[in-house]
Design an enzyme around this catalytic site. Structure first.
Site, short mmCIF file in Angstrom:
data_model
loop_
_atom_site.label_atom_id
_atom_site.label_comp_id
_atom_site.label_asym_id
_atom_site.label_seq_id
_atom_site.Cartn_x
_atom_site.Cartn_y
_atom_site.Cartn_z
N HIS A 33 -22.59 -6.15 -12.49
CA HIS A 33 -22.68 -4.84 -11.83
C HIS A 33 -23.93 -4.12 -12.32
O HIS A 33 -24.32 -4.26 -13.49
CB HIS A 33 -21.42 -4.02 -12.14
CG HIS A 33 -21.33 -2.77 -11.31
ND1 HIS A 33 -22.03 -1.63 -11.64
CD2 HIS A 33 -20.67 -2.50 -10.16
CE1 HIS A 33 -21.77 -0.71 -10.73
NE2 HIS A 33 -20.96 -1.20 -9.82
N SER B 251 -21.78 3.90 -2.24
CA SER B 251 -21.30 5.12 -1.57
C SER B 251 -20.55 4.84 -0.27
O SER B 251 -20.68 5.60 0.70
CB SER B 251 -22.46 6.09 -1.34
OG SER B 251 -23.00 6.50 -2.59
N GLU C 160 -25.40 -4.52 -3.64
CA GLU C 160 -25.27 -3.12 -4.02
C GLU C 160 -26.65 -2.54 -4.33
O GLU C 160 -27.14 -2.68 -5.47
CB GLU C 160 -24.37 -2.99 -5.25
CG GLU C 160 -22.96 -3.49 -5.03
CD GLU C 160 -21.97 -2.72 -5.88
OE1 GLU C 160 -21.11 -2.05 -5.31
OE2 GLU C 160 -22.08 -2.76 -7.10
N GLU D 89 -24.48 -1.23 -13.25
CA GLU D 89 -24.30 -0.40 -14.45
C GLU D 89 -24.28 -1.26 -15.72
O GLU D 89 -24.72 -0.81 -16.78
CB GLU D 89 -23.02 0.45 -14.30
CG GLU D 89 -23.23 1.57 -13.29
CD GLU D 89 -21.98 2.03 -12.55
OE1 GLU D 89 -20.86 1.68 -12.98
OE2 GLU D 89 -22.14 2.72 -11.54
N ASN E 227 -13.72 -0.57 -7.52
CA ASN E 227 -14.25 -0.61 -8.89
C ASN E 227 -14.00 0.75 -9.51
O ASN E 227 -14.67 1.72 -9.18
CB ASN E 227 -15.76 -0.92 -8.84
CG ASN E 227 -16.39 -0.81 -10.22
OD1 ASN E 227 -15.69 -0.83 -11.23
ND2 ASN E 227 -17.71 -0.68 -10.27
N TRP E 228 -13.03 0.79 -10.42
CA TRP E 228 -12.65 2.09 -11.00
C TRP E 228 -13.53 2.49 -12.18
O TRP E 228 -13.32 3.56 -12.77
CB TRP E 228 -11.18 2.06 -11.44
CG TRP E 228 -10.22 2.10 -10.28
CD1 TRP E 228 -10.53 2.39 -8.97
CD2 TRP E 228 -8.81 1.86 -10.31
NE1 TRP E 228 -9.40 2.34 -8.19
CE2 TRP E 228 -8.33 2.02 -8.99
CE3 TRP E 228 -7.92 1.52 -11.31
CZ2 TRP E 228 -6.98 1.85 -8.66
CZ3 TRP E 228 -6.58 1.36 -11.00
CH2 TRP E 228 -6.11 1.52 -9.68
N LYS E 229 -14.46 1.63 -12.55
CA LYS E 229 -15.37 1.96 -13.65
C LYS E 229 -14.57 2.45 -14.87
O LYS E 229 -13.49 1.95 -15.12
CB LYS E 229 -16.41 2.98 -13.20
CG LYS E 229 -17.02 2.63 -11.85
CD LYS E 229 -18.24 3.40 -11.52
CE LYS E 229 -18.67 3.10 -10.10
NZ LYS E 229 -20.07 3.31 -9.84
N GLY F 70 -23.06 5.56 -6.36
CA GLY F 70 -22.67 6.84 -6.96
C GLY F 70 -23.59 7.99 -6.62
O GLY F 70 -23.52 9.05 -7.24
N GLY G 154 -16.59 5.44 -6.30
CA GLY G 154 -16.02 6.80 -6.24
C GLY G 154 -14.87 6.97 -5.25
O GLY G 154 -13.83 7.54 -5.60
C1 PEP Z 1 -19.75 0.57 -7.38
O1 PEP Z 1 -19.33 1.04 -8.43
O2 PEP Z 1 -19.88 -0.66 -7.27
C2 PEP Z 1 -20.09 1.47 -6.29
C3 PEP Z 1 -20.56 0.97 -5.18
O3 PEP Z 1 -19.91 2.81 -6.53
P1 PEP Z 1 -19.92 3.99 -5.41
O4 PEP Z 1 -19.04 3.54 -4.27
O5 PEP Z 1 -19.40 5.19 -6.10
O6 PEP Z 1 -21.34 4.14 -4.96
#
Ligand code: PEP
Length: 250
Positions: free
Chosen positions: A96, A214, A168, A98, A10-12, A174, A236
């Site tokens: 998601h 993470s 998640e 976010e 997931n490049w956001k 993040g 990330g």
């Molecule tokens: C995500 O964006 O779904 C995610 C799990 O981010 P990160 O790996 O940075 O925690």
């Protein structure tokens, strides 16, 4: 029943089309011949067509991070299922954290999006997870069940055969804090049991439940080595070809 793991990036809101292309050019040689897992990239909407073209023939999947539930209409800034498919993408993230946190996406909206994705033959990766204070209050299971029931309202077992769930925990996204494999497995078992209640045990056994929060090369083996964890959604650590490839090769 063995489930093929899905390792998804997931490049956001990162990477221009040129940066996305540079990633794919560097990444594909690193995972050439890797057939154990499915690999998916979820770039920004402006990079999607570039990524679809760049991964063609490699087996790598391209999808959108968010999709509107309406067929079309006056929804400024949104992307429809038909638009996603027209550029050759096949998957979408839905719900998601976010999106839930910053764009007020509710379980009801998630549910509408899921109906639309399935109707269009788009593979949905539905994200659910608890906030830190919910975990600390002992409400994790309740939150997961509420989100899952909300997302799946009116979805039939027959329609849900491509469904992917991403667990998640919001406090791990993040933040550098990762759920331990034991915590993730416990949550996945709660989710799978509820999937069985809602969609039947056949669908529950076949549905992939990814862990996200993470994930990095250093913890990927411990997490993905668990039978209950059917892949990862990576933020990330998916932005650099070598670290994402290292996760793929866990
Ligand atoms: C995500 O964006 O779904 C995610 C799990 O981010 P990160 O790996 O940075 O925690």
């Amino acid at each position: 029943m063995s489930r093929k793991a899905l390792i998804a990036a997931n490049w956001k809101m990162y990477k221009t089309p040129a940066e996305a292309l540079a990633f794919v050019d560097a990444f594909l040689p690193l995972i050439a011949g890797h057939t154990r897992d499915e690999i998916a990239l979820f770039p920004s909407v402006t990079s999607l067509a570039t990524v679809v073209k760049a991964v063609e023939g490699s087996g790598v999947i391209a999808g959108l991070q968010n999709m509107h539930f309406a067929e079309d209409g006056a929804y400024t800034g949104e992307t429809s299922a038909a638009m996603l498919k027209a550029v050759g993408a096949t998957h979408t993230l839905i719900g998601h954290s976010e999106r839930r946190q910053y764009f007020n996406e509710t379980d009801e909206i998630v549910n509408k999006k899921l109906h639309t994705a399935l109707k269009h033959g788009i593979v949905p990766v539905v994200c659910i997870g608890e906030l830190l204070h919910e975990r600390e209050a002992g409400h994790t299971a309740q939150v997961l069940l509420t989100q899952l029931k909300g997302a799946l309202a009116g979805i039939s077992a027959a329609a849900a055969h491509t469904l992917v769930i991403a667990y998640e925990p919001v406090w791990a996204i993040g933040t550098g804090k990762t759920a331990t494999p034991e915590m993730a497995v416990e949550a996945h078992m709660i989710i799978r049991a509820e999937l069985a209640n809602i969609l039947g045990s056949h669908v529950a056994k076949a549905t992939r439940i990814l862990y996200g929060g993470s994930v990095k090369p250093e913890n990927a083996t411990a997490l993905l080595g668990e039978e209950e964890i059917d892949g990862a959604l990576v933020g990330g650590a998916s932005l650099k070809p070598d670290s994402f490839a290292a996760i793929v090769h866990y």
